[in-house]
Design a protein around this motif. Structure first.
Motif, mmCIF file in Angstrom:
data_model
loop_
_atom_site.group_PDB
_atom_site.id
_atom_site.type_symbol
_atom_site.label_atom_id
_atom_site.label_comp_id
_atom_site.label_asym_id
_atom_site.label_seq_id
_atom_site.Cartn_x
_atom_site.Cartn_y
_atom_site.Cartn_z
ATOM 1 N N UNK A 63 0.844 -1.199 0.000
ATOM 2 C CA UNK A 63 0.000 0.000 0.000
ATOM 3 C C UNK A 63 0.878 1.248 0.000
ATOM 4 N N UNK A 64 1.189 1.719 -1.189
ATOM 5 C CA UNK A 64 2.075 2.876 -1.335
ATOM 6 C C UNK A 64 1.497 4.077 -0.596
ATOM 7 N N UNK A 65 2.377 4.782 0.132
ATOM 8 C CA UNK A 65 1.955 6.000 0.822
ATOM 9 C C UNK A 65 1.464 5.781 2.237
ATOM 10 N N UNK A 66 1.401 4.519 2.693
ATOM 11 C CA UNK A 66 0.958 4.246 4.062
ATOM 12 C C UNK A 66 2.164 3.902 4.930
ATOM 13 N N UNK A 67 2.262 4.570 6.069
ATOM 14 C CA UNK A 67 3.334 4.332 7.029
ATOM 15 C C UNK A 67 2.943 4.998 8.336
ATOM 16 N N UNK A 68 3.725 4.746 9.357
ATOM 17 C CA UNK A 68 3.472 5.394 10.647
ATOM 18 C C UNK A 68 3.564 6.913 10.496
ATOM 19 N N UNK A 69 4.573 7.375 9.809
ATOM 20 C CA UNK A 69 4.744 8.824 9.670
ATOM 21 C C UNK A 69 3.627 9.455 8.848
ATOM 22 N N UNK A 70 3.068 8.698 7.894
ATOM 23 C CA UNK A 70 1.993 9.236 7.055
ATOM 24 C C UNK A 70 0.685 9.370 7.833
ATOM 25 N N UNK A 71 0.420 8.444 8.753
ATOM 26 C CA UNK A 71 -0.856 8.455 9.471
ATOM 27 C C UNK A 71 -0.775 9.248 10.771
ATOM 28 N N UNK A 72 0.429 9.422 11.329
ATOM 29 C CA UNK A 72 0.572 10.050 12.647
ATOM 30 C C UNK A 72 -0.097 11.421 12.764
ATOM 31 N N UNK A 73 -0.006 12.301 11.761
ATOM 32 C CA UNK A 73 -0.643 13.618 11.919
ATOM 33 C C UNK A 73 -2.159 13.548 12.115
ATOM 34 N N UNK B 12 3.752 17.263 23.342
ATOM 35 C CA UNK B 12 3.897 17.623 21.927
ATOM 36 C C UNK B 12 2.979 16.779 21.049
ATOM 37 N N UNK B 13 2.623 15.594 21.522
ATOM 38 C CA UNK B 13 1.822 14.653 20.729
ATOM 39 C C UNK B 13 0.320 14.831 20.924
ATOM 40 N N UNK B 14 -0.121 15.853 21.644
ATOM 41 C CA UNK B 14 -1.490 15.884 22.145
ATOM 42 C C UNK B 14 -2.546 16.375 21.179
ATOM 43 N N UNK B 15 -2.207 17.116 20.130
ATOM 44 C CA UNK B 15 -3.187 17.438 19.097
ATOM 45 C C UNK B 15 -4.197 18.498 19.486
ATOM 46 N N UNK C 299 4.399 7.480 20.500
ATOM 47 C CA UNK C 299 5.604 7.571 19.661
ATOM 48 C C UNK C 299 5.725 6.391 18.714
ATOM 49 N N UNK C 300 4.942 5.318 18.952
ATOM 50 C CA UNK C 300 4.990 4.156 18.082
ATOM 51 C C UNK C 300 5.992 3.105 18.498
ATOM 52 N N UNK C 301 6.670 3.318 19.621
ATOM 53 C CA UNK C 301 7.671 2.354 20.082
ATOM 54 C C UNK C 301 7.673 2.383 21.598
ATOM 55 N N UNK C 302 6.988 1.420 22.223
ATOM 56 C CA UNK C 302 6.847 1.477 23.668
ATOM 57 C C UNK C 302 6.618 0.087 24.235
ATOM 58 N N UNK C 303 7.259 -0.180 25.367
ATOM 59 C CA UNK C 303 7.064 -1.400 26.133
ATOM 60 C C UNK C 303 6.862 -0.983 27.586
ATOM 61 N N UNK C 304 5.979 -1.686 28.303
ATOM 62 C CA UNK C 304 5.811 -1.432 29.723
ATOM 63 C C UNK C 304 4.411 -0.990 30.087
#
Length: 606
Positions: free
Chosen positions: A118-128, A156-159, A196-201
């Motif tokens: 699926x061209x154009x789909x990624x974490x960075x593309x959907x995050x906003x 910063x991530x709160x929108x 952030x897309x990368x978390x454990x705990x």
């Protein structure tokens, strides 16, 4: 109120006034020159206190004023039990009856959406779009102190979007705080803000609750406010069924021309669309609408006397859901449990607390979460042991999708399960009439529940019509645990629960020698498997039944969410997920719908 003009064609018709549908309609009608119709099968319950009060969510289940109340066919891997699946049958859809937990996908999964073709789909593309859809309010001092939010919450991530997201000030140090500390003592201290897309705990997830009013914030309040209702270019019909999408075929090109509806009075009408028909009926009913409209597997359609418009065997297949294993533990004397609300005096007291000042447990979400990589009774599973486990249950050439899932399961820093705290007992009958039967406290003791959710299922289910009549619910077969890796991964996480409940400080809230449901200790693999067979249900995240994948891989929609073989029939709900996200899915449903609205606007200019 004057009847809406349904004779003049609309620019866009949105089928389903739920989470995705209202989001898309809100964005499209920002342009005053764009006329949009939204059609919702259920009623408008926007002012209903049962919907608005966070702590009364359980009163909705099984009541057709609120809930479609799906039930699976018997599941062979679960002692042939049927599984309940609440689905929102009201304006706002399932955002009106979920548990309001807001969780966010991993970078690995969202990048995987793109890597599957699926061209154009990624974490960075959907995050906003997560930030565009919601406003996450700054946590208060008690939430920060008890839950340790200062260690990971990133403002910063709160929108700044329509949906209102908040943390409660009602968390307790013993329960939610104890949960966080005990998992940290087992090596699962939170590593980063999950957004952030990368978390454990362990972490406290926020909830879709408006902190100003302590009421549920959902699609029908956030995206269909009084100001939006006043838009002259938006028409919303409730208690109206879409019987099918109408199409015209010109060679290999199919154009969606409109829909046939049945009004609340029982009248049948045809409504026309000039630009697009947009499906947003959810992962169990968007496939149904396609099939009754002649888009699906040829043999199935012909068997029901439905003329075949597009032959695509992928419709209704590839269905994914988060399976959860539920273990309830009796609490020590004096420890609060929602089971206590069986006492009418206590229930009336908390109702009074809420109605007088919006205080107390009815205005909050008490759930707290942990993301964990593969663990078992001893702790983290080694890289070598993971590889042996996967090799023994995954075919040698499993295909791109399963190879990608394999890479996530084997990674040391990717969570294969989510643990979830619930402040009440769960009881799992073999043939529940609805979810209420599962959450009603039938045992006299007070309990809490540890839920173990499988983040990345390998099992693939289906949902298909059994009749051309849209009013007859389709057959939902999630095929839980049908892939052997699912139960092997899940039971190892269930084993880890035994380690957790014996770890201080959370162990202090449980009664020493107390009862448990089911009455099985899951410290060996076979016992843990029996817990899953008896007490695995759904956490209500069906997705992927109209997957965004290349057509030769079973895809139904392309990377712009257009149904293959059509010019202008688009799907914007969880049906399109090619891979299930980790955690709850409502944040991603909003984000996908926000991005879909941009696609629609862009394509409308071409």
């Amino acid at each position: 109120m004057a009847s809406p003009d349904l004779e003049t064609p609309f620019d866009y018709i949105v089928v389903g006034g739920g989470t995705a549908g209202l989001t898309v309609a809100f964005r499209l009608t920002e342009d005053e020159g764009t006329r949009v119709l939204v059609i919702e099968a259920g009623p408008d319950n926007t002012g209903d206190p049962i919907v608005l009060t966070p702590g009364l969510v359980g009163a909705q289940y099984g009541n057709d004023k609120y809930d479609w109340n799906f039930s699976s066919i018997p599941q062979p891997a679960l002692h042939n039990r049927r599984i309940s699946q609440p689905r929102g049958r009201q304006l706002g859809g399932s955002s009106a009856l979920n548990y309001m937990v807001m969780m966010y996908p991993s970078r690995a999964i969202m990048d995987g959406w793109g890597k599957l073709g699926n061209a154009g789909w990624s974490f960075d593309a959907i995050a906003p779009y997560y930030k565009k859809s919601s406003t996450v309010h700054t946590p208060g001092p008690l939430a920060r102190a008890v839950m340790g939010l200062d260690n990971y919450h990133d403002e910063v991530l709160s929108g700044n979007g329509p949906l209102q997201i908040s943390f409660s000030e009602e968390y307790t140090d013993a329960l939610q705080g104890g949960w966080i500390k005990s998992f940290a003592n087992l090596g699962l201290k939170i590593t980063a803000d999950p957004r952030t897309g990368k978390s454990i705990g362990s972490f406290q997830s926020p909830a879709s609750i408006d902190p100003a009013t302590k009421t549920r914030s959902f699609a029908a309040t956030a995206y269909y406010s009084a100001a939006v209702r006043a838009r002259k270019n938006l028409v919303v019909l409730t208690e109206t069924l879409v019987k099918k999408v109408t199409t015209e075929k010109n060679g290999d090109n199919v154009t969606a021309t409109g829909v046939v509806i049945q009004t609340k009075e029982g009248d049948e009408k045809m409504v026309s669309a000039l630009s697009e028909v947009i499906l947003a009926a959810g992962a169990l009913q968007s496939p149904q609408i396609l099939e009754v409209s002649g888009i699906g597997r040829r043999q199935l359609l012909k068997g029901h006397g439905i003329p075949v418009v597009i032959d695509n065997a992928g419709v209704g297949e590839h269905l994914q859901d988060h399976a959860i294993a539920c273990q309830s533990f009796e609490v020590a004397d004096g420890v609060p449990s929602a089971d206590g609300f069986r006492d009418p005096a206590l229930l009336n007291a908390v109702l009074q607390m809420y109605t007088s000042g919006k205080g107390g447990p009815l205005g909050m979400s008490p759930l707290v979460n942990t993301y964990a990589p593969l663990v078992d009774s001893s702790g983290p599973v080694s890289a070598e042991a993971k590889k042996i486990l996967v090799d023994s249950h995954l075919e040698k050439q499993p295909g791109l999708e399963f190879e990608y899932l394999r890479s996530i399961v084997e990674a040391a820093d990717e969570p294969t399960a989510q643990y979830l705290f619930l402040p009440f007992q769960l009881n799992i009958p073999p043939e529940p009439k609805n979810l209420t039967e599962c959450i009603t406290p039938i045992h006299p003791e007070n309990y809490i529940t540890v839920v173990t959710a499988l983040n990345h299922p390998f099992s693939r289910g289906s949902v298909h019509i059994t009749s051309p009549d849209i009013s007859i619910k389709p057959e939902w077969d999630p095929k839980y645990m049908s892939h052997p890796l699912d139960i092997e991964i899940l039971v190892r996480h269930v084993q880890f629960v035994e380690k957790f409940v014996d770890t201080a400080p959370f162990s202090a809230v449980l009664k020493s020698g107390g009862k448990r449901l089911p009455d099985i200790t899951g410290d060996d693999l076979e016992s843990a498997k029996e817990i899953v067979r008896q007490h695995q249900i759904s956490i209500f995240h069906p997705s992927g039944s109209l997957p965004m994948l290349p057509k030769e891989q079973g895809g139904v929609v392309n990377e712009r969410l257009i149904v293959y073989g059509t010019k202008n029939l688009r799907v914007v709900d969880a049906s399109i997920f090619p891979l299930q996200t980790l955690g709850t899915i409502q944040a991603t449903v909003y984000a996908v719908a926000e991005r879909a609205a941009d696609f629609i606007k862009e394509d409308g200019k071409n």
